[in-house]
Design a protein around this motif. Structure first.
Motif, PDB file in Angstrom:
ATOM      1  N   THR A   2      15.507  14.828  -5.093  1.00  0.00           N
ATOM      2  CA  THR A   2      16.147  14.639  -6.389  1.00  0.00           C
ATOM      3  C   THR A   2      17.556  15.230  -6.400  1.00  0.00           C
ATOM      4  N   GLU A   3      18.484  14.470  -6.925  1.00  0.00           N
ATOM      5  CA  GLU A   3      19.860  14.944  -7.063  1.00  0.00           C
ATOM      6  C   GLU A   3      19.907  16.091  -8.070  1.00  0.00           C
ATOM      7  N   PRO A   4      20.573  17.184  -7.753  1.00  0.00           N
ATOM      8  CA  PRO A   4      20.687  18.284  -8.711  1.00  0.00           C
ATOM      9  C   PRO A   4      21.460  17.860  -9.966  1.00  0.00           C
ATOM     10  N   PHE A   5      21.147  18.502 -11.072  1.00  0.00           N
ATOM     11  CA  PHE A   5      21.818  18.216 -12.337  1.00  0.00           C
ATOM     12  C   PHE A   5      23.330  18.414 -12.210  1.00  0.00           C
ATOM     13  N   TYR A   6      23.739  19.489 -11.545  1.00  0.00           N
ATOM     14  CA  TYR A   6      25.171  19.782 -11.413  1.00  0.00           C
ATOM     15  C   TYR A   6      25.911  18.623 -10.750  1.00  0.00           C
ATOM     16  N   ARG A   7      25.323  18.084  -9.714  1.00  0.00           N
ATOM     17  CA  ARG A   7      25.979  16.970  -9.008  1.00  0.00           C
ATOM     18  C   ARG A   7      26.150  15.770  -9.938  1.00  0.00           C
ATOM     19  N   LYS A  36      23.808  25.331  -9.067  1.00  0.00           N
ATOM     20  CA  LYS A  36      24.212  24.018  -8.555  1.00  0.00           C
ATOM     21  C   LYS A  36      23.089  23.200  -7.934  1.00  0.00           C
ATOM     22  N   GLN A  37      21.996  23.821  -7.544  1.00  0.00           N
ATOM     23  CA  GLN A  37      20.889  23.077  -6.934  1.00  0.00           C
ATOM     24  C   GLN A  37      19.742  22.814  -7.905  1.00  0.00           C
ATOM     25  N   ALA A  38      19.855  23.291  -9.131  1.00  0.00           N
ATOM     26  CA  ALA A  38      18.760  23.191 -10.099  1.00  0.00           C
ATOM     27  C   ALA A  38      18.573  21.762 -10.613  1.00  0.00           C
ATOM     28  N   THR A  39      17.312  21.425 -10.840  1.00  0.00           N
ATOM     29  CA  THR A  39      16.944  20.149 -11.460  1.00  0.00           C
ATOM     30  C   THR A  39      16.093  20.383 -12.704  1.00  0.00           C
ATOM     31  N   ASP A  40      15.536  21.576 -12.838  1.00  0.00           N
ATOM     32  CA  ASP A  40      14.593  21.902 -13.909  1.00  0.00           C
ATOM     33  C   ASP A  40      15.307  22.208 -15.229  1.00  0.00           C
ATOM     34  N   TYR A  41      14.875  21.536 -16.282  1.00  0.00           N
ATOM     35  CA  TYR A  41      15.468  21.702 -17.607  1.00  0.00           C
ATOM     36  C   TYR A  41      15.456  23.165 -18.040  1.00  0.00           C
ATOM     37  N   HIS A  42      14.309  23.834 -17.894  1.00  0.00           N
ATOM     38  CA  HIS A  42      14.173  25.203 -18.397  1.00  0.00           C
ATOM     39  C   HIS A  42      15.044  26.193 -17.634  1.00  0.00           C
ATOM     40  N   SER A  45      18.599  25.434 -18.840  1.00  0.00           N
ATOM     41  CA  SER A  45      18.744  25.833 -20.235  1.00  0.00           C
ATOM     42  C   SER A  45      18.868  27.347 -20.369  1.00  0.00           C
ATOM     43  N   GLU A  46      18.009  28.064 -19.657  1.00  0.00           N
ATOM     44  CA  GLU A  46      18.059  29.529 -19.716  1.00  0.00           C
ATOM     45  C   GLU A  46      19.401  30.048 -19.201  1.00  0.00           C
ATOM     46  N   TYR A  47      19.872  29.501 -18.091  1.00  0.00           N
ATOM     47  CA  TYR A  47      21.162  29.918 -17.561  1.00  0.00           C
ATOM     48  C   TYR A  47      22.270  29.681 -18.590  1.00  0.00           C
ATOM     49  N   LEU A  48      22.295  28.489 -19.154  1.00  0.00           N
ATOM     50  CA  LEU A  48      23.362  28.142 -20.097  1.00  0.00           C
ATOM     51  C   LEU A  48      23.303  28.986 -21.360  1.00  0.00           C
ATOM     52  N   GLU A  49      22.110  29.237 -21.867  1.00  0.00           N
ATOM     53  CA  GLU A  49      21.979  30.057 -23.075  1.00  0.00           C
ATOM     54  C   GLU A  49      22.520  31.471 -22.856  1.00  0.00           C
ATOM     55  N   LEU A  50      22.333  31.989 -21.663  1.00  0.00           N
ATOM     56  CA  LEU A  50      22.728  33.368 -21.378  1.00  0.00           C
ATOM     57  C   LEU A  50      24.149  33.517 -20.837  1.00  0.00           C
ATOM     58  N   ASN A  51      24.689  32.446 -20.249  1.00  0.00           N
ATOM     59  CA  ASN A  51      25.937  32.608 -19.498  1.00  0.00           C
ATOM     60  C   ASN A  51      27.074  31.648 -19.832  1.00  0.00           C
ATOM     61  N   ALA A  52      26.823  30.622 -20.587  1.00  0.00           N
ATOM     62  CA  ALA A  52      27.844  29.587 -20.774  1.00  0.00           C
ATOM     63  C   ALA A  52      28.516  29.684 -22.139  1.00  0.00           C
ATOM     64  N   GLY A  53      29.421  30.616 -22.257  1.00  0.00           N
ATOM     65  CA  GLY A  53      30.180  30.747 -23.493  1.00  0.00           C
ATOM     66  C   GLY A  53      31.037  29.525 -23.777  1.00  0.00           C
ATOM     67  N   TYR A  65      21.466  16.246 -20.223  1.00  0.00           N
ATOM     68  CA  TYR A  65      20.237  16.262 -19.421  1.00  0.00           C
ATOM     69  C   TYR A  65      19.452  14.967 -19.628  1.00  0.00           C
ATOM     70  N   ALA A  66      19.453  14.444 -20.839  1.00  0.00           N
ATOM     71  CA  ALA A  66      18.786  13.161 -21.107  1.00  0.00           C
ATOM     72  C   ALA A  66      19.468  12.041 -20.319  1.00  0.00           C
ATOM     73  N   MET A  67      20.786  12.074 -20.239  1.00  0.00           N
ATOM     74  CA  MET A  67      21.528  11.083 -19.452  1.00  0.00           C
ATOM     75  C   MET A  67      21.158  11.222 -17.969  1.00  0.00           C
ATOM     76  N   TYR A  68      21.035  12.444 -17.504  1.00  0.00           N
ATOM     77  CA  TYR A  68      20.659  12.731 -16.117  1.00  0.00           C
ATOM     78  C   TYR A  68      19.272  12.168 -15.822  1.00  0.00           C
ATOM     79  N   GLN A  69      18.326  12.413 -16.716  1.00  0.00           N
ATOM     80  CA  GLN A  69      16.964  11.897 -16.512  1.00  0.00           C
ATOM     81  C   GLN A  69      16.958  10.374 -16.489  1.00  0.00           C
TER      82      GLN A  69
END
Length: 75
Positions: A2-7, A36-42, A45-53, A65-69
């Motif tokens: 599976t292609e990672p979400f980041y890609r 960069k290698q993640a595909t899992d929504y959770h 999501s956890e990374y972005l909630e904590l780190n993506a100002g 993520y819906a577009m990615y799926q």
């Protein structure tokens, strides 16, 4: 494999497009800690909630993520 979400997200980068998903992609490009290698929504999501100002609303991530799926099911 599976292609990672980041890609996938990087295919949406466009400095000329000021839409919310394009802005997310542009900013994620500059986030060197992005999973960069993640595909899992959770995991993402956890990374972005904590780190993506740079992400003003998690609904933007949900949309991307819906577009990615959808793109994954077409492949």
């Amino acid at each position: 494999m599976t292609e990672p979400f980041y890609r996938y997200l990087m295919t949406l980068r466009n400095p000329e497009d000021h839409g919310t998903v394009a802005n997310f992609a542009n900013n994620a490009f500059h986030d060197h800690a992005f999973p960069k290698q993640a595909t899992d929504y959770h995991e993402l999501s956890e990374y972005l909630e904590l780190n993506a100002g740079y992400l003003p609303s998690m609904s933007i991530f949900d949309e991307a993520y819906a577009m990615y799926q959808e793109a994954r099911t077409r492949s």
